[in-house]
Design a protein around this motif. Structure first.
Motif, PDB file in Angstrom:
ATOM      1  N   GLU A   1       0.802  -1.206   0.244  1.00  0.00           N
ATOM      2  CA  GLU A   1      -0.112   0.053  -0.115  1.00  0.00           C
ATOM      3  C   GLU A   1       0.627   1.392   0.094  1.00  0.00           C
ATOM      4  O   GLU A   1       0.192   2.286  -0.004  1.00  0.00           O
TER       5      GLU A   1
ATOM      6  N   ASP B   1       4.152   6.579   3.081  1.00  0.00           N
ATOM      7  CA  ASP B   1       5.031   6.153   4.371  1.00  0.00           C
ATOM      8  C   ASP B   1       4.834   7.063   5.374  1.00  0.00           C
ATOM      9  O   ASP B   1       5.227   8.260   5.354  1.00  0.00           O
ATOM     10  N   THR B   2       4.274   6.682   6.680  1.00  0.00           N
ATOM     11  CA  THR B   2       4.672   7.241   7.603  1.00  0.00           C
ATOM     12  C   THR B   2       6.001   6.794   8.315  1.00  0.00           C
ATOM     13  O   THR B   2       6.701   7.524   9.046  1.00  0.00           O
TER      14      THR B   2
ATOM     15  N   SER C   1       5.302  -3.396  13.978  1.00  0.00           N
ATOM     16  CA  SER C   1       4.003  -3.507  13.364  1.00  0.00           C
ATOM     17  C   SER C   1       3.882  -2.245  12.443  1.00  0.00           C
ATOM     18  O   SER C   1       4.514  -1.329  12.765  1.00  0.00           O
ATOM     19  N   GLY C   2       3.096  -2.265  11.274  1.00  0.00           N
ATOM     20  CA  GLY C   2       3.056  -1.233  10.391  1.00  0.00           C
ATOM     21  C   GLY C   2       2.268  -0.001  10.893  1.00  0.00           C
ATOM     22  O   GLY C   2       2.526   1.014  10.474  1.00  0.00           O
TER      23      GLY C   2
ATOM     24  N   GLY D   1       3.579  -6.051   8.243  1.00  0.00           N
ATOM     25  CA  GLY D   1       3.635  -7.437   7.716  1.00  0.00           C
ATOM     26  C   GLY D   1       4.135  -8.390   8.904  1.00  0.00           C
ATOM     27  O   GLY D   1       4.615  -9.582   8.793  1.00  0.00           O
ATOM     28  N   VAL D   2       3.757  -8.051  10.108  1.00  0.00           N
ATOM     29  CA  VAL D   2       4.153  -9.003  11.140  1.00  0.00           C
ATOM     30  C   VAL D   2       2.926  -9.729  11.829  1.00  0.00           C
ATOM     31  O   VAL D   2       3.059 -10.458  12.668  1.00  0.00           O
ATOM     32  N   SER D   3       1.766  -9.346  11.474  1.00  0.00           N
ATOM     33  CA  SER D   3       0.687  -9.885  12.061  1.00  0.00           C
ATOM     34  C   SER D   3       0.085 -11.204  11.565  1.00  0.00           C
ATOM     35  O   SER D   3       1.086 -11.798  11.182  1.00  0.00           O
TER      36      SER D   3
ATOM     37  N   ASP E   1       0.884 -10.768   5.754  1.00  0.00           N
ATOM     38  CA  ASP E   1       1.818 -10.549   6.663  1.00  0.00           C
ATOM     39  C   ASP E   1       3.155 -11.511   6.774  1.00  0.00           C
ATOM     40  O   ASP E   1       2.995 -12.772   7.392  1.00  0.00           O
TER      41      ASP E   1
HETATM   42  N1  LIG Z   1      -6.762 -11.217  12.822  1.00  0.00           N
HETATM   43  C1  LIG Z   1      -5.770 -10.261  13.501  1.00  0.00           C
HETATM   44  N2  LIG Z   1      -5.763  -9.155  12.543  1.00  0.00           N
HETATM   45  C2  LIG Z   1      -4.974  -8.106  13.336  1.00  0.00           C
HETATM   46  C3  LIG Z   1      -4.389  -8.547  14.719  1.00  0.00           C
HETATM   47  C4  LIG Z   1      -4.477  -9.720  15.177  1.00  0.00           C
HETATM   48  O1  LIG Z   1      -4.008  -9.996  16.399  1.00  0.00           O
HETATM   49  N3  LIG Z   1      -5.313 -10.668  14.395  1.00  0.00           N
HETATM   50  N4  LIG Z   1      -3.344  -7.586  14.976  1.00  0.00           N
HETATM   51  C5  LIG Z   1      -3.698  -6.142  14.692  1.00  0.00           C
HETATM   52  C6  LIG Z   1      -2.851  -5.395  15.270  1.00  0.00           C
HETATM   53  S1  LIG Z   1      -2.822  -5.239  17.127  1.00  0.00           S
HETATM   54  C7  LIG Z   1      -1.684  -4.602  14.414  1.00  0.00           C
HETATM   55  S2  LIG Z   1      -0.525  -3.780  15.316  1.00  0.00           S
HETATM   56  C8  LIG Z   1      -1.595  -4.829  13.274  1.00  0.00           C
HETATM   57  C9  LIG Z   1      -0.136  -4.900  12.723  1.00  0.00           C
HETATM   58  O2  LIG Z   1      -0.286  -5.400  11.382  1.00  0.00           O
HETATM   59  P1  LIG Z   1       1.170  -5.654  10.797  1.00  0.00           P
HETATM   60  O3  LIG Z   1       2.236  -5.097  11.725  1.00  0.00           O
HETATM   61  O4  LIG Z   1       1.291  -6.961  10.004  1.00  0.00           O
HETATM   62  O5  LIG Z   1       1.105  -4.485   9.905  1.00  0.00           O
HETATM   63  P2  LIG Z   1       0.592  -3.989   8.518  1.00  0.00           P
HETATM   64  O6  LIG Z   1      -0.562  -5.093   8.322  1.00  0.00           O
HETATM   65  O7  LIG Z   1       1.536  -4.242   7.424  1.00  0.00           O
HETATM   66  O8  LIG Z   1       0.078  -2.620   8.723  1.00  0.00           O
HETATM   67  C10 LIG Z   1      -1.071  -2.305   9.689  1.00  0.00           C
HETATM   68  C11 LIG Z   1      -1.433  -0.844   9.069  1.00  0.00           C
HETATM   69  O9  LIG Z   1      -0.379  -0.027   9.213  1.00  0.00           O
HETATM   70  C12 LIG Z   1      -0.530   0.455   7.793  1.00  0.00           C
HETATM   71  N5  LIG Z   1       1.108   0.796   7.678  1.00  0.00           N
HETATM   72  C13 LIG Z   1       1.858  -0.248   7.491  1.00  0.00           C
HETATM   73  N6  LIG Z   1       3.096   0.191   7.079  1.00  0.00           N
HETATM   74  C14 LIG Z   1       2.683   1.750   7.099  1.00  0.00           C
HETATM   75  C15 LIG Z   1       3.619   2.900   6.770  1.00  0.00           C
HETATM   76  N7  LIG Z   1       5.068   2.660   6.559  1.00  0.00           N
HETATM   77  N8  LIG Z   1       3.168   4.130   7.190  1.00  0.00           N
HETATM   78  C16 LIG Z   1       1.772   4.145   7.333  1.00  0.00           C
HETATM   79  N9  LIG Z   1       1.016   3.270   7.694  1.00  0.00           N
HETATM   80  C17 LIG Z   1       1.653   2.068   7.346  1.00  0.00           C
HETATM   81  C18 LIG Z   1      -1.111  -0.405   7.164  1.00  0.00           C
HETATM   82  O10 LIG Z   1      -1.726   0.335   5.967  1.00  0.00           O
HETATM   83  C19 LIG Z   1      -2.277  -0.904   7.891  1.00  0.00           C
HETATM   84  O11 LIG Z   1      -3.329  -0.195   7.891  1.00  0.00           O
HETATM   85  O12 LIG Z   1      -2.459  -5.933  12.690  1.00  0.00           O
HETATM   86  C20 LIG Z   1      -3.726  -5.753  13.325  1.00  0.00           C
HETATM   87  N10 LIG Z   1      -4.670  -6.976  12.619  1.00  0.00           N
END
Ligand SMILES: Nc1nc2c(c(=O)[nH]1)N[C@H]1C(S)=C(S)[C@@H](COP(=O)(O)OP(=O)(O)OC[C@H]3O[C@@H](n4cnc5c(N)ncnc54)[C@H](O)[C@@H]3O)O[C@H]1N2
Ligand code: MOO
Length: 401
Positions: free
Chosen positions: A189, A204-205, A300-301, A253-255, A260
Motif C-alpha cells: 500500500e 509512508d509514515t 507493526s505497520g 507485515g508481522v501480524s 503478513d
Molecule cells: N486477525 C488479526 N488481525 C490483526 C491482528 C491480530 O492479532 N489478528 N493484530 C492487529 C494489530 S494489533 C496490529 S498492530 C496490526 C499489525 O499489522 P502488521 O504489523 O502486520 O502491519 P500491516 O498489516 O502491514 O499494517 C498495519 C497498518 O499499518 C499501515 N501501515 C503499514 N506500514 C505503514 C507505513 N510505513 N506508514 C503508514 N502506515 C503503514 C497499514 O496500511 C495498515 O493499516 O495488525 C492487526 N491485525
C-alpha cells in the motif's frame, strides 16, 4: 518465544547484541555527541607553564616584605611579558617585569602586583604593600595534570569534553563507530511521496518517523528501498543489506494476515526468530530475529504501534550497541490529571504529555493507526494488564521519551 512480556523480550534481545568495539579517528570538531573510544589521559599539563592571572608586575615576594603605606618600595622594570610572548629575563632583587594576564611567569618571580595596586613612574614601579609568596600566581598544571585520566572510554562527548580535548591539543579523537541502522518499510500500500495518491494506497509514515526519531536520538540511519509484500523480494533486500548494518528495523507485515509476510521472510533468509508477539498494546505483533549475528527488529505497520515498540525495544538495543547511555528512556511516577475510561485487557501504553509530575492526555484518537495526537506528547503511560480504567489523580507509571 511467543507472546511474551516486554521485560522478557528485552532480556532476550539485549542478550543477543554486543556493544560496538570498532573505533575511528575523527576531527575534534566533528566529535560532539560521539562516544569516546579509549580512556583519554592528559598528554601535558594545563596551563603548560606558570602564568599570571592578572595585568600587573611580576616580582619576588621577598622584596616586598618591608613595604607599607609609610614605606613605599621601588622596583626597576626590566622587561615585559605578554600572553604568548614570554620574557627570558631572570628577576634580580627589586626588579619587576611588566606582565599581562596569561603571560608566562619569569624565572625567580613568585607573585604579581596588580596594575591598580602600584604606581608607575618611568622605568620604576612603586608599591606600598607586601605580597605573599605565590600571591596572584597561576601554577603550571593547576587545571590539568599530565598523565591523569581525563575522560573515560564510553563517555558521550559534550562541549566541555571537547574544550578539554582542545586544551590538550588534540586535533582528532578516537571514537566508537556509529551503529549502522537500517530502516526497511514494507507494504503493497505504500507509495512514493512524489506520486499522486491512488485508491487504497497510503504514503509512508513509519520510515520517516522512525528515521527521524533516530536522528533526534543522535543516530544516522540508512533508508532501504521500500518493498512490496513479497516475501522473496523482502528476503533479498534483507540479505543484500544486512552485512552492512549493525541492526535492521522493519515495519509492516508481522501480524497474522495473508500479507503478513515476515513469517515467510524469516524462513527464506534462515534467520533465528527469538520472539514474536508481545503482551502489550500497541505493537503486539513485534518480531525479533537474528541473521548472521545481526538483529532484525520487525515492528507493526501501524505508525503509533511502530513508535511505541521502537521506544520500548529499539532504544534499549541501540543504547547497548552504541554505548550511548543518553539514549535511555526515563521511567517515573506521575499523577494523571483526567480519567482514562478504557479497560486494558493487556498491558497498554498510551500517549501523554508529562510535566512536573503530572500527566495529561491529548484530545482526540488514541488508536495505533493514528499519529497526529502524538505531536504534543513526550511520554507514554504504562498501564498494567487488567486495569479497568484510570481515575483523575491516580498515580501512574510513565515512560518519558
Ligand atoms: N486477525 C488479526 N488481525 C490483526 C491482528 C491480530 O492479532 N489478528 N493484530 C492487529 C494489530 S494489533 C496490529 S498492530 C496490526 C499489525 O499489522 P502488521 O504489523 O502486520 O502491519 P500491516 O498489516 O502491514 O499494517 C498495519 C497498518 O499499518 C499501515 N501501515 C503499514 N506500514 C505503514 C507505513 N510505513 N506508514 C503508514 N502506515 C503503514 C497499514 O496500511 C495498515 O493499516 O495488525 C492487526 N491485525
Ligand atoms: O498492536 Mo496493534 O498496534 O494494537 O494495533
Amino acid at each position: 518465544m511467543y507472546n511474551i512480556e516486554l521485560e522478557q523480550a528485552l532480556e532476550v534481545a539485549l542478550k543477543s547484541v554486543r556493544a560496538i568495539e570498532d573505533t575511528e579517528k575523527i576531527p575534534l570538531e566533528d566529535s560532539l555527541g560521539r562516544i569516546l573510544g579509549e580512556d583519554f589521559y592528559a598528554p601535558m599539563d594545563n596551563p603548560p607553564f606558570n602564568r599570571s592571572p592578572l595585568d600587573g608586575f611580576a616580582i619576588r615576594s621577598k622584596d616586598t616584605t618591608m613595604a607599607s603605606e609609610d614605606n613605599p618600595i621601588a622596583f626597576k622594570v626590566i622587561d615585559k611579558a605578554y600572553a604568548g610572548i614570554p620574557s627570558n629575563k631572570t628577576l634580580g632583587s627589586f626588579q619587576a617585569i611588566r606582565i599581562m594576564t596569561g603571560g608566562k611567569m619569569p624565572l625567580e618571580a613568585d607573585c604579581v602586583i596588580r596594575l591598580e595596586d602600584c604606581i608607575e613612574n618611568g622605568n620604576n614601579m612603586v608599591l606600598k604593600k607586601s605580597l605573599q609568596p605565590f600571591e596572584n600566581y597561576c601554577y603550571k598544571g593547576e587545571d590539568i595534570k599530565s598523565d591523569t585520566l581525563l575522560i573515560e572510554k564510553g563517555t558521550k562527548l559534550s562541549a566541555i569534553h571537547l574544550g578539554v580535548l582542545g586544551s590538550m591539543g588534540q586535533s582528532s579523537v578516537k571514537v566508537i563507530k556509529r551503529p549502522k541502522i537500517g530502516i526497511l518499510v514494507t507494504g503493497d500500500e505504500i507509495i512514493e511521496y512524489s506520486s499522486p495518491l491512488i485508491d487504497g494506497k497510503i504514503y509512508d509514515t513509519n520510515g520517516i518517523l522512525l528515521g527521524s526519531r533516530l536522528k533526534e536520538l543522535g543516530f544516522d540511519y540508512i533508508k532501504i528501498d521500500t518493498e512490496k509484500d513479497d516475501p522473496q523480494s523482502v528476503a533479498e533486500s534483507i540479505l543484500k543489506n544486512i552485512d552492512n548494518l549493525d541492526i535492521l528495523i522493519t515495519t509492516g507485515g508481522v501480524s497474522v494476515g495473508d500479507k503478513d509476510i515476515f513469517h515467510e521472510v524469516v524462513k527464506i533468509i534462515n534467520a533465528n526468530q527469538l520472539f514474536w508477539k508481545l503482551k502489550l498494546k500497541p505493537g503486539t505483533p513485534a518480531m525479533y530475529s537474528i541473521l548472521r549475528d545481526k538483529p532484525i527488529l520487525s515492528l507493526s505497520g501501524n505508525p503509533f504501534a511502530s513508535l511505541v515498540t521502537f521506544e520500548l525495544i529499539a532504544r534499549p538495543l541501540l543504547e547497548k550497541i552504541s554505548r550511548d547511555s543518553s539514549v535511555k528512556t526515563i521511567r517515573t511516577k506521575a499523577k494523571i490529571m483526567e480519567d482514562f475510561n478504557k479497560t486494558s485487557k493487556n498491558r497498554r501504553f498510551i500517549r501523554c504529555i508529562y510535566e512536573d509530575g503530572k500527566v495529561k492526555l491529548p484530545k482526540g484518537g488514541h488508536s495505533s493507526g493514528m499519529l497526529l495526537t502524538m505531536k504534543d506528547c513526550n511520554a507514554f503511560v504504562d498501564i498494567e494488564a487488567g486495569n479497568t480504567g484510570l481515575r483523575k489523580f491516580d498515580e501512574v507509571e510513565v515512560v518519558i521519551l
